[in-house]
Design a protein around this motif. Structure first.
Motif, PDB file in Angstrom:
ATOM      1  N   ILE A  10       0.862  -1.188   0.000  1.00  0.00           N
ATOM      2  CA  ILE A  10       0.000   0.000   0.000  1.00  0.00           C
ATOM      3  C   ILE A  10       0.892   1.230   0.000  1.00  0.00           C
ATOM      4  O   ILE A  10       1.701   1.423   0.905  1.00  0.00           O
ATOM      5  CB  ILE A  10      -0.937   0.002   1.228  1.00  0.00           C
ATOM      6  CG1 ILE A  10      -1.892  -1.204   1.160  1.00  0.00           C
ATOM      7  CG2 ILE A  10      -1.725   1.302   1.308  1.00  0.00           C
ATOM      8  CD1 ILE A  10      -2.755  -1.391   2.390  1.00  0.00           C
ATOM      9  N   ASN A  11       0.771   2.026  -1.034  1.00  0.00           N
ATOM     10  CA  ASN A  11       1.606   3.233  -1.160  1.00  0.00           C
ATOM     11  C   ASN A  11       3.088   2.911  -1.028  1.00  0.00           C
ATOM     12  O   ASN A  11       3.861   3.662  -0.414  1.00  0.00           O
ATOM     13  CB  ASN A  11       1.194   4.291  -0.118  1.00  0.00           C
ATOM     14  CG  ASN A  11      -0.245   4.737  -0.283  1.00  0.00           C
ATOM     15  OD1 ASN A  11      -0.763   4.767  -1.403  1.00  0.00           O
ATOM     16  ND2 ASN A  11      -0.900   5.080   0.810  1.00  0.00           N
ATOM     17  N   SER A  15       1.989  -3.638   4.273  1.00  0.00           N
ATOM     18  CA  SER A  15       1.028  -3.420   5.352  1.00  0.00           C
ATOM     19  C   SER A  15       0.320  -4.721   5.687  1.00  0.00           C
ATOM     20  O   SER A  15      -0.159  -5.424   4.793  1.00  0.00           O
ATOM     21  CB  SER A  15      -0.016  -2.369   4.951  1.00  0.00           C
ATOM     22  OG  SER A  15       0.576  -1.099   4.795  1.00  0.00           O
ATOM     23  N   ASP A  82      -2.347   5.755   3.661  1.00  0.00           N
ATOM     24  CA  ASP A  82      -2.320   4.315   3.904  1.00  0.00           C
ATOM     25  C   ASP A  82      -3.696   3.822   4.371  1.00  0.00           C
ATOM     26  O   ASP A  82      -4.142   2.743   3.965  1.00  0.00           O
ATOM     27  CB  ASP A  82      -1.288   3.964   4.980  1.00  0.00           C
ATOM     28  CG  ASP A  82       0.150   4.107   4.513  1.00  0.00           C
ATOM     29  OD1 ASP A  82       0.375   4.327   3.300  1.00  0.00           O
ATOM     30  OD2 ASP A  82       1.051   4.002   5.369  1.00  0.00           O
ATOM     31  N   GLY A  85      -5.758   3.511   1.598  1.00  0.00           N
ATOM     32  CA  GLY A  85      -5.270   2.380   0.832  1.00  0.00           C
ATOM     33  C   GLY A  85      -5.716   1.042   1.407  1.00  0.00           C
ATOM     34  O   GLY A  85      -5.945   0.080   0.661  1.00  0.00           O
ATOM     35  N   VAL A  86      -5.847   0.964   2.731  1.00  0.00           N
ATOM     36  CA  VAL A  86      -6.367  -0.254   3.353  1.00  0.00           C
ATOM     37  C   VAL A  86      -7.814  -0.480   2.907  1.00  0.00           C
ATOM     38  O   VAL A  86      -8.218  -1.621   2.630  1.00  0.00           O
ATOM     39  CB  VAL A  86      -6.263  -0.166   4.892  1.00  0.00           C
ATOM     40  CG1 VAL A  86      -7.049  -1.295   5.558  1.00  0.00           C
ATOM     41  CG2 VAL A  86      -4.805  -0.215   5.339  1.00  0.00           C
ATOM     42  N   ASP A  88      -9.067   0.517   0.068  1.00  0.00           N
ATOM     43  CA  ASP A  88      -8.972   0.058  -1.332  1.00  0.00           C
ATOM     44  C   ASP A  88      -8.596  -1.422  -1.388  1.00  0.00           C
ATOM     45  O   ASP A  88      -9.192  -2.205  -2.135  1.00  0.00           O
ATOM     46  CB  ASP A  88      -7.933   0.880  -2.089  1.00  0.00           C
ATOM     47  CG  ASP A  88      -8.339   2.337  -2.282  1.00  0.00           C
ATOM     48  OD1 ASP A  88      -9.552   2.631  -2.240  1.00  0.00           O
ATOM     49  OD2 ASP A  88      -7.441   3.180  -2.466  1.00  0.00           O
ATOM     50  N   ALA A  89      -7.591  -1.811  -0.615  1.00  0.00           N
ATOM     51  CA  ALA A  89      -7.073  -3.180  -0.661  1.00  0.00           C
ATOM     52  C   ALA A  89      -8.114  -4.200  -0.221  1.00  0.00           C
ATOM     53  O   ALA A  89      -8.082  -5.357  -0.663  1.00  0.00           O
ATOM     54  CB  ALA A  89      -5.825  -3.300   0.216  1.00  0.00           C
TER      55      ALA A  89
END
Length: 282
Positions: A10-11, A15, A82, A85-86, A88-89
């Motif tokens: 992530i980025n 993570s 982040d 991004g979590v 998104d993931a």
């Protein structure tokens, strides 16, 4: 790696993320320092209440990307990205965001800069500014706490038993006059040491990160319905910080947690779970 935990890039940073609960249930994103900030019982109660619980290790904690002592390769803005991004993931468009302690800074900025991703906001044991001098109207860290923090020698970070003892001492000090169960704190410290790449960095590197511009003056822009939970006996971020957050975020509601210091003792977990379930309904 335990079932349920997964590693994502992530980025540009590794993570470690854990997801519990039904895929179609409303998502709750827990932002602490590491996954271990959040008691397993709290997560279980949220899942039992029909929530999809997402928690993760912030950079430098747990199994996520680790950096050299005193030289974190990230800023607070990176940690906010982040968190997005979590989401998104994990395929999460919007989540009920819960930030505790320094994770509350990430949660506040996520609600300000990624408002479309935040269904509701909850802030636990947090404050409206970052390390360094606090505003004149906000209470500072308790002097007795700072005496222990500044006068206690660092442990030998290569000695796991010494590190666990150090973490237990700091947990007890952070409890202030609130409830403290040393056996539970020791079990948590042992688990934290076992799953953390570098405990020294996990406990200190956030203070060396670039925290960016002040945001307290922007709190009035938060549109997410906000709940503030704060321990009445918190010596690290005394409750005046929670009162300030409540006053400055529109229509925020403050719940005072009796006999609670900076972290969540066992007796507070059912109260916090009930408050979160009620706050994230609808």
């Amino acid at each position: 790696m335990p079932a349920g935990e997964r590693m994502f890039m992530i980025n540009g940073a590794a993570s470690c993320v854990e997801v519990q609960g039904g895929a179609d249930d409303p998502a709750v994103l827990l932002v602490g320092s590491s996954m271990s900030s959040w008691p397993d019982e709290l997560c279980a109660r949220l899942v039992a209440g029909g929530r999809r619980v997402i928690r993760y290790d912030v950079r430098d904690t747990g199994r996520s990307e680790s950096y050299p002592p005193g030289a974190p390769g990230y800023s607070l803005a990176d940690l906010v990205d982040d968190a997005a991004g979590v989401l998104d993931a994990t395929g999460t468009e919007r989540a009920h965001v819960v930030g505790m302690s320094t994770g509350g800074w990430i949660a506040q900025l996520l609600a300000l800069d990624h408002a479309d991703r935040v269904a509701t906001l909850t802030l636990i044991a947090s404050r409206p500014n970052t390390p360094g001098p606090v505003d004149d109207d906000l209470p500072e860290h308790d002097p007795a706490l700072m005496e222990v923090i500044t006068r206690t020698p660092e442990p030998d970070w290569s000695d796991e038993r010494a590190v666990v003892d150090h973490l237990v001492l700091m947990a007890g000090t952070s409890a202030g006059a609130g409830a403290f169960d040393e056996a539970s704190a020791r079990a948590r410290a042992e688990a934290e040491v076992a799953r953390t790449t570098d405990v020294r960095c996990a406990t200190s590197n956030i203070a060396f990160a670039d925290h960016g511009p002040r945001w307290r003056e922007r709190l009035g822009e938060i549109t997410a319905r906000t709940l503030v939970l704060h321990g009445e006996d918190d010596p690290f971020f005394p409750i005046g910080n929670g009162e300030a957050l409540t006053a400055e975020i529109p229509d925020a509601r403050l719940v005072r947690l009796a006999h609670v210091g900076h972290w969540l003792p066992a007796h507070a977990v059912p109260v916090v779970a009930d408050e979160l379930l009620a706050h994230t309904t609808g």
